[in-house]
Design a protein around this motif. Structure first.
Motif, PDB file in Angstrom:
ATOM      1  N   ASN A 274     -10.851  19.397 -43.249  1.00 25.42           N
ATOM      2  CA  ASN A 274     -11.130  18.865 -41.778  1.00 25.42           C
ATOM      3  C   ASN A 274     -12.467  18.535 -41.529  1.00 25.42           C
ATOM      4  O   ASN A 274     -12.953  18.719 -40.491  1.00 25.42           O
ATOM      5  N   ALA A 275     -12.962  18.072 -42.886  1.00 23.95           N
ATOM      6  CA  ALA A 275     -14.939  17.468 -42.491  1.00 23.95           C
ATOM      7  C   ALA A 275     -14.582  16.807 -41.312  1.00 23.95           C
ATOM      8  O   ALA A 275     -16.145  16.249 -41.275  1.00 23.95           O
ATOM      9  N   SER A 276     -13.388  15.471 -40.933  1.00 17.95           N
ATOM     10  CA  SER A 276     -13.945  14.563 -40.058  1.00 17.95           C
ATOM     11  C   SER A 276     -13.654  15.787 -38.549  1.00 17.95           C
ATOM     12  O   SER A 276     -14.114  14.722 -37.723  1.00 17.95           O
ATOM     13  N   GLY A 277     -13.596  16.525 -38.655  1.00 14.29           N
ATOM     14  CA  GLY A 277     -12.952  17.610 -37.494  1.00 14.29           C
ATOM     15  C   GLY A 277     -11.423  17.257 -37.129  1.00 14.29           C
ATOM     16  O   GLY A 277     -11.737  17.516 -36.070  1.00 14.29           O
ATOM     17  N   HIS A 278     -10.528  17.013 -37.801  1.00 14.70           N
ATOM     18  CA  HIS A 278      -9.187  16.638 -38.109  1.00 14.70           C
ATOM     19  C   HIS A 278      -8.741  16.990 -39.294  1.00 14.70           C
ATOM     20  O   HIS A 278      -8.669  16.434 -40.207  1.00 14.70           O
ATOM     21  N   TRP A 279      -7.741  17.542 -38.910  1.00 13.60           N
ATOM     22  CA  TRP A 279      -6.861  18.343 -40.203  1.00 13.60           C
ATOM     23  C   TRP A 279      -5.875  17.331 -40.123  1.00 13.60           C
ATOM     24  O   TRP A 279      -5.172  15.946 -39.566  1.00 13.60           O
ATOM     25  N   PRO A 417       6.969  13.107 -41.460  1.00 13.81           N
ATOM     26  CA  PRO A 417       6.096  11.983 -40.871  1.00 13.81           C
ATOM     27  C   PRO A 417       6.044  11.244 -42.001  1.00 13.81           C
ATOM     28  O   PRO A 417       5.076  11.474 -43.230  1.00 13.81           O
ATOM     29  N   GLY A 418       5.877   9.768 -41.876  1.00 15.20           N
ATOM     30  CA  GLY A 418       5.512   8.543 -42.898  1.00 15.20           C
ATOM     31  C   GLY A 418       5.246   7.699 -41.997  1.00 15.20           C
ATOM     32  O   GLY A 418       4.970   6.751 -42.420  1.00 15.20           O
ATOM     33  N   VAL A 419       4.970   7.337 -40.490  1.00 20.01           N
ATOM     34  CA  VAL A 419       4.525   6.057 -39.768  1.00 20.01           C
ATOM     35  C   VAL A 419       3.578   6.675 -39.320  1.00 20.01           C
ATOM     36  O   VAL A 419       3.105   7.570 -38.698  1.00 20.01           O
ATOM     37  N   GLY A 420       2.372   5.764 -39.618  1.00 20.68           N
ATOM     38  CA  GLY A 420       0.787   5.646 -38.705  1.00 20.68           C
ATOM     39  C   GLY A 420       0.114   7.350 -39.118  1.00 20.68           C
ATOM     40  O   GLY A 420      -0.318   8.095 -38.013  1.00 20.68           O
ATOM     41  N   VAL A 421       0.400   7.385 -40.135  1.00 23.76           N
ATOM     42  CA  VAL A 421       0.238   9.094 -40.359  1.00 23.76           C
ATOM     43  C   VAL A 421      -1.284   9.168 -41.662  1.00 23.76           C
ATOM     44  O   VAL A 421      -2.022   8.059 -42.292  1.00 23.76           O
ATOM     45  N   LYS A 422      -2.479   9.960 -40.702  1.00 28.58           N
ATOM     46  CA  LYS A 422      -3.949   9.442 -40.612  1.00 28.58           C
ATOM     47  C   LYS A 422      -3.956  10.432 -42.400  1.00 28.58           C
ATOM     48  O   LYS A 422      -3.541  11.252 -42.452  1.00 28.58           O
ATOM     49  N   SER A 423      -5.174   9.676 -42.777  1.00 29.25           N
ATOM     50  CA  SER A 423      -5.233  10.642 -44.835  1.00 29.25           C
ATOM     51  C   SER A 423      -6.661  10.106 -45.268  1.00 29.25           C
ATOM     52  O   SER A 423      -7.049   9.108 -44.199  1.00 29.25           O
ATOM     53  N   ALA A 424      -6.826  10.439 -46.421  1.00 27.70           N
ATOM     54  CA  ALA A 424      -8.212   9.760 -47.035  1.00 27.70           C
ATOM     55  C   ALA A 424      -8.053   9.414 -47.440  1.00 27.70           C
ATOM     56  O   ALA A 424      -7.279   8.971 -48.093  1.00 27.70           O
ATOM     57  N   VAL A 425      -8.414   8.391 -47.150  1.00 27.13           N
ATOM     58  CA  VAL A 425      -8.923   7.595 -48.441  1.00 27.13           C
ATOM     59  C   VAL A 425     -10.339   7.195 -49.471  1.00 27.13           C
ATOM     60  O   VAL A 425     -11.128   7.515 -49.109  1.00 27.13           O
ATOM     61  N   PRO A 426     -10.488   6.991 -50.369  1.00 33.57           N
ATOM     62  CA  PRO A 426     -11.902   6.728 -51.632  1.00 33.57           C
ATOM     63  C   PRO A 426     -12.872   5.931 -50.556  1.00 33.57           C
ATOM     64  O   PRO A 426     -12.816   5.318 -49.739  1.00 33.57           O
ATOM     65  N   ARG A 427     -14.001   6.700 -51.499  1.00 33.29           N
ATOM     66  CA  ARG A 427     -15.474   6.724 -50.300  1.00 33.29           C
ATOM     67  C   ARG A 427     -15.674   7.310 -48.616  1.00 33.29           C
ATOM     68  O   ARG A 427     -16.289   6.811 -48.480  1.00 33.29           O
ATOM     69  N   GLY A 428     -14.738   8.520 -49.218  1.00 35.50           N
ATOM     70  CA  GLY A 428     -15.053   9.407 -48.057  1.00 35.50           C
ATOM     71  C   GLY A 428     -14.618   8.772 -46.350  1.00 35.50           C
ATOM     72  O   GLY A 428     -14.804   9.233 -45.416  1.00 35.50           O
ATOM     73  N   ARG A 429     -13.207   7.801 -46.798  1.00 36.93           N
ATOM     74  CA  ARG A 429     -13.111   6.913 -45.250  1.00 36.93           C
ATOM     75  C   ARG A 429     -11.817   7.960 -45.180  1.00 36.93           C
ATOM     76  O   ARG A 429     -10.971   8.511 -46.116  1.00 36.93           O
ATOM     77  N   TYR A 430     -11.179   7.315 -44.198  1.00 41.92           N
ATOM     78  CA  TYR A 430     -10.156   7.671 -43.758  1.00 41.92           C
ATOM     79  C   TYR A 430      -8.994   6.368 -42.740  1.00 41.92           C
ATOM     80  O   TYR A 430      -9.490   5.329 -42.180  1.00 41.92           O
TER      81      TYR A 430
END
Length: 508
Positions: A274-279, A417-430
């Motif tokens: 939860n580095a973004s404040g969001h697990w 769950p497979g629709v609108g799933v928030k997760s990490a992408v390279p360069r510290g983004r989401y």
């Protein structure tokens, strides 16, 4: 056997293009327990086809399973009466398997010797100036690029060949990035975690059982991982990263990285913090192993098999694969069957996406019966329109008795769950993405929670462990769609809190 092999080779020659064909050659390991396991599984399939409720999939109490295992191993006769059960774990316990990893590996490596030391293989290595021949003991298979003439002569020149498959090209399933502003209000208002983490019961599991996946290792076979992402730092070591080429060989000196973005997104859903404040991760204390089997989104069956072999050799607990080669036919080939069976026999669950081409489609290895296959749902528990699923048919198999063919079964097994799933992408983004690729790591992470919250790893025999895990996950789902298993939801959307509750109640 000769006719089957001859037909396979003729089909490859007739349908192939070019002068050479890259093929996966599978060897015969003799009559041993893996063959018996695959054969008796057909009876479990028939039972599962008649499920009217997901709860029918739940395993027996731990005490009963242990008694069955003990009684079967003490039985001298090879003839066994199969149980009146729909639990795959109980079916396997009845078999009383005695083989160990050492004996399984020894038999498989021995079977590969005639192929690897054949004149055809030696000539191939010589012509390609010392090129290595990719081979995988867990599938008793090797990858060779052969001319039409060599391929036609293969059964005569090399004894003990069981099957020959095309080394097909494989690409990542298509995924769609979702504009955060377009996400449903219920998703946007989920301020604690990505909506899927809450939906599968992960948040509640952390609180109820103090389990976040500690001590469990999940292998994600994909495009790689951005190990420097704030939510993935410390989740992987350099020893738990590898890359493979199209012939199934390890790429020497490969640096830990993501060759695309897909792998990082999947890793984030399994193990992100939860580095973004969001697990964002289902099991934020799990350890990861990352294998690059689809560099920049493209690869081959051999690369995937090589990644699976590597993961097995790393002694992981779960293999997660958000990938597959689209098949328009309901018929299923045995390309991955033996590898998945070996993983299962060693206690490793193999979780695979069903694919993103919509209803009545599927892909390999997700269409293999022994894969734990996942479809996608949205935040309102509706099946995603893109999510695959269909009735599968095995018309021809070297492993299943002829009187059990054709063997018919349904995929997927479960959904997540497979629709609108928030997760990490390279360069510290989401980013939020759609795809069964996003659903699959939810299930892999859920299995990690199940293992960390129970004594299954220490108290259940390796031969039975993967099947027990599947029984518990399938038997505890939120039932959606038709009664029983259907093509959209499988048996239903996973609920790991319920799965652990059932496991505890049953003594696991």
């Amino acid at each position: 056997m000769e006719r089957h092999l001859r037909n396979q080779i003729e089909r490859i020659i007739d349908e192939g293009q070019g002068k050479a064909h890259s093929v996966i050659i599978q060897m015969d390991t003799g009559k041993e327990e893996t063959e018996e396991l695959i054969s008796i599984a057909s009876q479990a399939i028939i039972g599962r086809n008649m499920f009217l409720s997901a709860r029918d999939a739940l395993p027996p109490p731990a005490e009963k399973l242990q008694r069955t295992t003990k009684a079967s191993r003490g039985r001298k006769s090879r003839r066994r009466r199969l149980p009146d059960t729909k639990s795959m774990a109980e079916f396997v316990a009845t078999m009383g398997f005695k083989a160990t990893r050492k004996t399984i590996e020894r038999a498989a490596r021995r079977s590969l010797i005639p192929l690897l030391e054949s004149d055809i293989a030696k000539r191939l290595v010589s012509d390609r100036k010392g090129a290595r021949i990719g081979h995988f003991w867990s599938a008793a298979s090797a990858v060779l690029e052969l001319s039409k003439d060599d391929l036609a002569r293969l059964p005569k020149d090399v004894p003990g060949i069981r099957d020959v498959f095309v080394n097909r090209p494989v690409t990542l399933p298509p995924v769609v990035r979702v504009d955060p502003a377009s996400l449903p209000r219920t998703v946007q208002e989920n301020k604690t975690s990505a909506w899927g983490v809450e939906a599968v019961g992960a948040l509640a599991t952390w609180g109820a059982y103090g389990a976040k996946g500690s001590g469990v290792k999940v292998a994600v076979l994909d495009t790689g991982i951005d190990a420097d992402h704030p939510d993935l730092q410390g989740r992987i070591t350099t020893n738990d990263f590898a890359e493979f080429d199209s012939d199934g060989n390890t790429v020497d000196g490969a640096a830990v990285r993501d060759t695309g973005r897909h792998g990082t997104h999947c890793c984030g859903t399994v193990a992100g913090g939860n580095a973004s404040g969001h697990w964002i991760g289902v099991a934020p204390e799990v350890s990861l192993a990352a294998g690059v089997v689809l560099p920049r989104g493209r690869g081959t069956d051999a690369q995937i098999l090589a990644g699976m072999q590597w993961a097995i050799d790393r002694d992981v607990d779960v293999i997660s694969m958000s990938l597959g080669g689209l098949s328009m036919s309901p018929e299923v080939l045995d390309t991955y069957t033996r590898m998945i069976i070996t993983a299962n026999r060693l206690g490793i669950s193999v979780v695979v996406a069903i694919g993103n081409e919509g209803s009545q489609t599927s892909g390999a290895p997700g269409n293999d019966y022994f894969a734990f296959t996942v479809g996608a749902t949205d935040a309102e528990d509706r099946a995603a329109g893109f999510s695959g699923g269909r009735t599968q048919v095995i018309n021809e198999s070297r492993y299943i008795r002829s009187d059990a063919l054709p063997l018919v079964y349904s995929k997927p097994d479960v959904s997540a769950p497979g629709v609108g799933v928030k997760s990490a992408v390279p360069r510290g983004r989401y980013e939020a993405w759609n795809g069964t690729s996003m659903a699959t790591p939810h299930v892999a992470g859920a299995i990690a929670l199940l293992l960390s919250a129970t004594d299954i790893r220490s108290n259940v025999a390796a031969n039975e462990r993967a099947y027990l895990i599947q029984d518990l996950i399938m038997g505890s789902v939120e039932e959606l769609g038709e009664a029983g298993q259907d093509h959209r939801f499988g048996l239903g959307r996973i609920n790991i809190l319920k799965a652990i509750g059932f496991a505890k109640e049953l003594g696991y």
